[in-house]
Structure formats: C-alpha cells, structure tokens
Design a protein around this motif. Structure first.
Motif, PDB file in Angstrom:
ATOM      1  N   ILE A  36      49.139  46.620  28.258  1.00  0.00           N
ATOM      2  CA  ILE A  36      49.612  47.028  29.582  1.00  0.00           C
ATOM      3  C   ILE A  36      48.609  46.644  30.664  1.00  0.00           C
ATOM      4  N   VAL A  37      47.330  46.963  30.439  1.00  0.00           N
ATOM      5  CA  VAL A  37      46.310  46.709  31.457  1.00  0.00           C
ATOM      6  C   VAL A  37      46.147  45.212  31.698  1.00  0.00           C
ATOM      7  N   PHE A  38      45.939  44.463  30.631  1.00  0.00           N
ATOM      8  CA  PHE A  38      45.733  43.021  30.800  1.00  0.00           C
ATOM      9  C   PHE A  38      47.016  42.328  31.255  1.00  0.00           C
ATOM     10  N   GLY A  39      48.164  42.849  30.812  1.00  0.00           N
ATOM     11  CA  GLY A  39      49.428  42.285  31.268  1.00  0.00           C
ATOM     12  C   GLY A  39      49.627  42.473  32.758  1.00  0.00           C
ATOM     13  N   LEU A  40      49.292  43.670  33.249  1.00  0.00           N
ATOM     14  CA  LEU A  40      49.427  43.947  34.686  1.00  0.00           C
ATOM     15  C   LEU A  40      48.524  43.040  35.506  1.00  0.00           C
ATOM     16  N   PHE A  41      47.255  42.966  35.114  1.00  0.00           N
ATOM     17  CA  PHE A  41      46.330  42.138  35.879  1.00  0.00           C
ATOM     18  C   PHE A  41      46.638  40.647  35.724  1.00  0.00           C
ATOM     19  N   TYR A  42      47.162  40.245  34.582  1.00  0.00           N
ATOM     20  CA  TYR A  42      47.530  38.843  34.398  1.00  0.00           C
ATOM     21  C   TYR A  42      48.674  38.458  35.342  1.00  0.00           C
ATOM     22  N   LEU A  43      49.697  39.323  35.431  1.00  0.00           N
ATOM     23  CA  LEU A  43      50.830  39.022  36.295  1.00  0.00           C
ATOM     24  C   LEU A  43      50.412  38.992  37.764  1.00  0.00           C
ATOM     25  N   ILE A  44      49.573  39.943  38.163  1.00  0.00           N
ATOM     26  CA  ILE A  44      49.093  39.944  39.555  1.00  0.00           C
ATOM     27  C   ILE A  44      48.209  38.730  39.799  1.00  0.00           C
ATOM     28  N   GLY A  45      47.341  38.415  38.821  1.00  0.00           N
ATOM     29  CA  GLY A  45      46.459  37.265  38.972  1.00  0.00           C
ATOM     30  C   GLY A  45      47.203  35.952  39.038  1.00  0.00           C
ATOM     31  N   GLN A  46      48.362  35.863  38.372  1.00  0.00           N
ATOM     32  CA  GLN A  46      49.166  34.649  38.428  1.00  0.00           C
ATOM     33  C   GLN A  46      49.673  34.393  39.842  1.00  0.00           C
ATOM     34  N   VAL A  47      49.919  35.468  40.575  1.00  0.00           N
ATOM     35  CA  VAL A  47      50.427  35.326  41.943  1.00  0.00           C
ATOM     36  C   VAL A  47      49.284  35.099  42.925  1.00  0.00           C
ATOM     37  N   MET A  50      43.162  34.761  40.035  1.00  0.00           N
ATOM     38  CA  MET A  50      42.320  35.786  39.438  1.00  0.00           C
ATOM     39  C   MET A  50      41.142  36.160  40.326  1.00  0.00           C
ATOM     40  N   ALA A  51      40.484  35.170  40.905  1.00  0.00           N
ATOM     41  CA  ALA A  51      39.321  35.458  41.754  1.00  0.00           C
ATOM     42  C   ALA A  51      39.741  36.236  42.999  1.00  0.00           C
ATOM     43  N   ASN A  52      40.844  35.804  43.620  1.00  0.00           N
ATOM     44  CA  ASN A  52      41.325  36.511  44.809  1.00  0.00           C
ATOM     45  C   ASN A  52      41.736  37.943  44.480  1.00  0.00           C
ATOM     46  N   MET A  53      42.365  38.124  43.324  1.00  0.00           N
ATOM     47  CA  MET A  53      42.783  39.471  42.932  1.00  0.00           C
ATOM     48  C   MET A  53      41.580  40.402  42.792  1.00  0.00           C
ATOM     49  N   LEU A  54      40.551  39.939  42.084  1.00  0.00           N
ATOM     50  CA  LEU A  54      39.364  40.773  41.890  1.00  0.00           C
ATOM     51  C   LEU A  54      38.666  41.062  43.218  1.00  0.00           C
ATOM     52  N   ASN A  55      38.569  40.032  44.079  1.00  0.00           N
ATOM     53  CA  ASN A  55      37.953  40.252  45.392  1.00  0.00           C
ATOM     54  C   ASN A  55      38.750  41.239  46.223  1.00  0.00           C
ATOM     55  N   THR A  56      40.079  41.130  46.173  1.00  0.00           N
ATOM     56  CA  THR A  56      40.921  42.043  46.931  1.00  0.00           C
ATOM     57  C   THR A  56      40.759  43.476  46.432  1.00  0.00           C
ATOM     58  N   LEU A  57      40.712  43.652  45.124  1.00  0.00           N
ATOM     59  CA  LEU A  57      40.523  44.993  44.563  1.00  0.00           C
ATOM     60  C   LEU A  57      39.226  45.614  45.058  1.00  0.00           C
ATOM     61  N   MET A  58      38.147  44.851  45.013  1.00  0.00           N
ATOM     62  CA  MET A  58      36.843  45.379  45.424  1.00  0.00           C
ATOM     63  C   MET A  58      36.787  45.621  46.929  1.00  0.00           C
ATOM     64  N   HIS A  59      37.299  44.667  47.704  1.00  0.00           N
ATOM     65  CA  HIS A  59      37.261  44.821  49.162  1.00  0.00           C
ATOM     66  C   HIS A  59      38.153  45.972  49.630  1.00  0.00           C
ATOM     67  N   THR A  60      39.297  46.130  48.979  1.00  0.00           N
ATOM     68  CA  THR A  60      40.193  47.231  49.354  1.00  0.00           C
ATOM     69  C   THR A  60      39.549  48.570  49.041  1.00  0.00           C
ATOM     70  N   TYR A 275      46.438  33.568  49.975  1.00  0.00           N
ATOM     71  CA  TYR A 275      45.577  34.629  49.453  1.00  0.00           C
ATOM     72  C   TYR A 275      44.122  34.233  49.633  1.00  0.00           C
ATOM     73  N   THR A 276      43.366  35.126  50.248  1.00  0.00           N
ATOM     74  CA  THR A 276      41.966  34.840  50.561  1.00  0.00           C
ATOM     75  C   THR A 276      41.000  35.782  49.859  1.00  0.00           C
ATOM     76  N   GLY A 277      41.526  36.812  49.189  1.00  0.00           N
ATOM     77  CA  GLY A 277      40.654  37.802  48.562  1.00  0.00           C
ATOM     78  C   GLY A 277      40.238  38.901  49.496  1.00  0.00           C
ATOM     79  N   ALA A 278      40.839  38.947  50.703  1.00  0.00           N
ATOM     80  CA  ALA A 278      40.504  39.997  51.658  1.00  0.00           C
ATOM     81  C   ALA A 278      41.140  41.322  51.242  1.00  0.00           C
ATOM     82  N   ALA A 279      40.701  42.373  51.874  1.00  0.00           N
ATOM     83  CA  ALA A 279      41.249  43.697  51.583  1.00  0.00           C
ATOM     84  C   ALA A 279      42.714  43.771  52.005  1.00  0.00           C
TER      85      ALA A 279
END
Length: 398
Positions: A36-47, A50-60, A275-279
């Motif tokens: 579930i966890v890796f599936g969720l992050f994989y689907l979000i990262g596909q859109v 992956m780098a932008n997703m992680l940056n967005t999570l941290m910045h948010t 997608y820029t990785g911003a909050a």
C-alpha cells in the motif's frame, strides 16, 4: 434410535480458528503495508516525478509547520489565556446559567460550551482544546459531551474569517445563510458524535470528566485563595498561555502528516502546469473523484459548474486554501449567490477538520475515536451545505 452427529464448532475450535486467522494476518500485514505505502508513492511519483514528489512532501510539511502550526499555536496561547480569565472570574458560570436552556436541547451540551463556539468562531478549531484542557471548564461535562467538543468547536472554526472574506467578495446576505447552515451542521455533527461515543463506551454517558472530589477541591482552593485581582489575572494569563503552548505542540504530528497527505491529493501542478517540487503541489486525485460524482453535488448543493466541488474538497484540509479559490471562481463566472451560501456553510463547518481532528482528539486523549469524529463531521458538513442550499432557494422565492 440411531443418532447422527454433525461436526459443530466448540468454543475450543473457535478460539483455534481465531488464532489461526490472526496468525495469517500477522504474517501478511507487513507485506500488505509495504504494498500500500510503496504503491501509493509510486503512483504519485509517476505523475509528479519521484524527486518532485519528495521535495513537495518536505516543503509542504515545512511550510505547514512554520505558517500553520505556529499560527495555530499562537491562537491556542491567546485563547487559552482568555479562557482562563473567563474561568477565573466566573464568566463560565454565568454562561452556564444563561445558555443552558439553549445548549441542552440543541447540542446536548452544558451552557459553557458556547464559550468554545465563540472562541473558535473568532480564531480556529484548536481554540476549543485550550478551553477543554482547563479542568474547571471541563468539570461541567460528561465524558461523551467532552469528546464531542471536537466536532462542536470545529463547526464554528474560522467562521469570522470565512464570513468577512465572502462579504469582501461583494456578497452581503448570502454568507448569513451559510452561517445558519453551519449552525445546523454543527447540531448534526455534535449529536452524531455523541451517539457514536455512547455506543462504543456506554459508561461515558454518566461519567464526569472531572471527578466530584476534584471538583470540590478546586472550589475550595478557589474560595480560600484570597489573592489580589492583579495576581489572579497574571496567573490566569500565564497558566492559560502555557496550556496553549502544550496544545500547539500536541497538534504538530496530526497537522503535518494528515494535511500534507490531503494537500498532495487535492492540489495540482504549479501555475505553468509543471511540477517543480514546491510546496502544495499535487496530483488532484480528490477533485478528480468529485468530478466523477459531480451530479451528486449539483443535486445536493445546487452547483452549476463541476469546478466548484474543489472548494468543499479543499476545505477538508484547509479552509484558508479553499477561500483562495473563490476569486478565480468569480472571475471565471462560475459562482452565484447559492454557491457563496454553500461555500460559507461547508467551509465554516468543515474548516479543515480532516487535518485537525486527529491532533485535537489526540490532545484530549481519545485518539481511538478519530474515525468516528471524522465520519460524524463529514455528515454534518454535507448537511450544513444542503441546509444552506435549501434556505437560499427559499429566500430567493420570497
């Protein structure tokens, strides 16, 4: 006569079957969690990438900590100090006497709960927790009533800000209809939550939050204090402010974790479509679901455009973010008086409850009832919007 015996489950076999089932679940639970966890992050990262997703999570999460949590902590400190002043000098007892005839039949709450409604209306949801942590305030409540304060206070959270904002957009009487809708939504949410609490914990219907012995000790201590008015004011302000700091720290995990998840599932890419990785960037999953069932919102709320569902969806996480959508809706010509009334009702009633209920109930010590509170408030917010829609139609017909 020959008797035939069919195999039947004895208590021993039932226990063995239950243990086997638990063993199987325990073996597979880790794998299921990882999927579930890796599936969720994989689907979000596909859109998003992956780098932008992680940056967005941290910045948010970082932005929520600096601009939301500390803001809420400031509110908790101020409202905690004001609440202690009201408790110390008998305002709470006065409210209990004056408003008991109104609060009891509508909300099944003591009259002092109205103070929480006023303070959350002027500030934000966690203000009710600053009051609830005061033992003299909570001494008026049974446990089932005390727990329902989370729903009761949230329904009025940031009410003044929401109404002033709508008036600033050029609408005068429509926000008042929304306020009435939020009031009915509050009654609905609070009553449902109380039902859930009593159903799960029947003894909470009669148990006091503060034992009678402790109540008597507090009264004796207050009667024998003999302190000057200045010292009482100073102690109340400092003690109340200190309790506000404790509440502000307690809500950090819930706000950061839940709000970050809601934001990334609600918002879309940056203004240029990338997608820029911003909050506060995201995949717009919740609005996509809402558009699939847009006919429900049109029937219940009277929305003429499917884009309008973004407001209630965004209100789940932060009503301030939802309000920022309104000017663009007005510029696009999607908004009418009915939408403003519904926005006010559902924005005020929900006011980011999905991101604060977890933290609020955690600070009260009843984390296990979070799902019940969220369900009750979801129903209450929908009811508030429906009432606002119906009232708007009635007013326009007159």
């Amino acid at each position: 006569m020959e008797q035939s015996f069919e195999p039947s489950a004895t208590p021993g076999t039932k226990e063995i079957a239950a243990k086997k089932k638990n063993t199987i679940l325990s073996k597979w639970s880790g794998i299921i969690c990882l999927v579930i966890v890796f599936g969720l992050f994989y689907l979000i990262g596909q859109v998003m990438g992956m780098a932008n997703m992680l940056n967005t999570l941290m910045h948010t999460a970082h932005d929520l900590l600096l601009n939301t949590v500390f803001y809420l902590m400031g509110i908790c400190v101020l409202t905690g100090a004001l609440g202690h002043i009201f408790v110390e000098f008998g305002v709470v007892k006065l409210l209990e006497r004056l408003l008991r005839p109104l609060m009891k039949p509508l909300f099944n709450l003591p009259g002092v709960a109205s103070l929480g409604a006023v303070m959350t209306f002027l500030s934000d949801n966690p203000a009710i927790i600053s009051l609830a942590n005061d033992r003299r305030f909570s001494s008026y409540f049974k446990k089932f009533q005390f727990i329902s304060l989370t729903n009761f206070g949230t329904a009025f959270g940031m009410g003044l800000l929401v109404m002033v904002f709508m008036v600033g957009q050029g609408y005068t009487w429509q926000p008042l209809i929304g306020f009435v809708g939020a009031f009915f939504g509050c009654v609905c949410s609070t009553r449902i939550m109380q039902y859930f609490v009593i159903k799960n914990y029947p003894h909470f219907a009669t148990e006091n939050v503060v034992p009678e012995e402790e109540q008597q000790q507090m009264e004796d201590k207050q009667d024998e204090s003999g302190k000057s008015i200045f010292v009482r004011i100073l102690n109340s302000l400092l003690d109340g402010g200190r309790s506000g700091v404790d509440v502000g720290i307690a809500i950090i995990p819930g706000v950061l974790i839940i709000s970050t998840l809601v934001m990334i599932l609600t918002f879309g890419p940056s203004a240029n479509g990338e997608y820029t990785g911003a909050a506060y960037e995201g995949v717009e999953f919740l609005p996509w679901i809402a558009q699939k069932v847009g006919f429900i919102f049109e029937w219940l709320f009277g929305f003429d455009d499917p884009h309008l569902v973004a407001f209630p969806i965004t209100s789940l996480g932060a009503v301030g973010a939802a309000l920022s959508l309104v000017p663009n809706f007005i510029d696009q010509g999607w908004v009418d008086g009915n939408a403003i009334a519904v926005f006010t009702a559902i924005g005020m009633c929900w006011s980011g409850y999905l991101s604060t209920h977890t933290a609020m109930l955690d600070s009260l010590g009843y984390r296990d009832l979070t799902s019940k509170a969220i369900l009750a408030h979801t129903i209450g917010g929908i009811f508030a919007a429906v009432v606002a829609h119906v009232l708007y139609l009635l007013v326009t017909l007159i």
